[in-house]
Design a protein around this motif. Sequence first.
Motif, PDB file in Angstrom:
ATOM      1  N   LEU A 133      -5.233   9.228   2.641  1.00 27.95           N
ATOM      2  CA  LEU A 133      -5.050   7.886   2.124  1.00 27.95           C
ATOM      3  C   LEU A 133      -4.236   7.193   3.207  1.00 27.95           C
ATOM      4  O   LEU A 133      -3.066   7.543   3.425  1.00 27.95           O
ATOM      5  N   LYS A 134      -4.861   6.244   3.923  1.00 29.34           N
ATOM      6  CA  LYS A 134      -4.230   5.674   5.105  1.00 29.34           C
ATOM      7  C   LYS A 134      -4.592   4.202   5.246  1.00 29.34           C
ATOM      8  O   LYS A 134      -5.590   3.743   4.675  1.00 29.34           O
ATOM      9  N   PRO A 135      -3.810   3.458   6.025  1.00 32.34           N
ATOM     10  CA  PRO A 135      -4.155   2.059   6.276  1.00 32.34           C
ATOM     11  C   PRO A 135      -5.559   1.970   6.878  1.00 32.34           C
ATOM     12  O   PRO A 135      -5.925   2.762   7.738  1.00 32.34           O
ATOM     13  N   TYR A 166      -9.037   4.727   2.453  1.00 37.29           N
ATOM     14  CA  TYR A 166      -8.603   4.874   1.063  1.00 37.29           C
ATOM     15  C   TYR A 166      -7.091   4.774   1.007  1.00 37.29           C
ATOM     16  O   TYR A 166      -6.389   5.240   1.902  1.00 37.29           O
ATOM     17  N   HIS A 167      -6.581   4.165  -0.057  1.00 33.74           N
ATOM     18  CA  HIS A 167      -5.135   4.028  -0.246  1.00 33.74           C
ATOM     19  C   HIS A 167      -4.858   3.632  -1.697  1.00 33.74           C
ATOM     20  O   HIS A 167      -5.788   3.377  -2.458  1.00 33.74           O
ATOM     21  N   GLY A 193       0.805  -1.215   0.000  1.00 32.99           N
ATOM     22  CA  GLY A 193       0.000   0.000   0.000  1.00 32.99           C
ATOM     23  C   GLY A 193       0.835   1.260   0.000  1.00 32.99           C
ATOM     24  O   GLY A 193       1.972   1.276   0.464  1.00 32.99           O
ATOM     25  N   PHE A 213       0.381   5.500   0.955  1.00 34.08           N
ATOM     26  CA  PHE A 213      -0.461   6.363   1.773  1.00 34.08           C
ATOM     27  C   PHE A 213       0.043   7.799   1.709  1.00 34.08           C
ATOM     28  O   PHE A 213       1.228   8.029   1.519  1.00 34.08           O
TER      29      PHE A 213
END
Length: 162
Positions: A103-105, A108-109, A49, A51
């Motif tokens: 955008l984070k764990p 949203y990412h 991922g 972020f």
Amino acid sequence: MKTTAIKSLAAIALCALAGAIPSAFAQDASLSVEDPWVRATVPSQHATGVFMRLTSAEPGRLVAVESQAAKHVEIHEMAMQDNVMKMRQVPGLDLPAGQAVELKPGGYHVMLIDLARQIEPGEHVALTLVVEDAQRRQRRVPVDAVARPLNAAAAPAAGHGH
């Protein structure tokens, strides 16, 4: 040689200021990208991922992300579905004017899928954000994301289909 290079740079700068050529700096000024990072991987891992925090000066939409680090790059969302956290690809992400979008764990990412190679902590991963404005004009914003260790922030939830 140095004089020619300086004159060329000066000419480009003057043209950009005059509006004769589009300026990457002017386009990037309307999108603030803060704290971009990618989760490092282990040797057999095929996806990870990315972020960051995005703040757009004007209403816009993140419609794509590109990177040479992976064959496929997708925008994803984590959401509860039937009491199970599930991950799914989304066609884009709205960027309301003046509002930070995380955008984070666990939310949203960006997913890098079918990685070209292992990503080690401290490495830099080049990304290009494709942002669309209200008139559907697209601009490309380069981003440098630094790899953080596997245990950085929250671990991704189960249910990812890749």
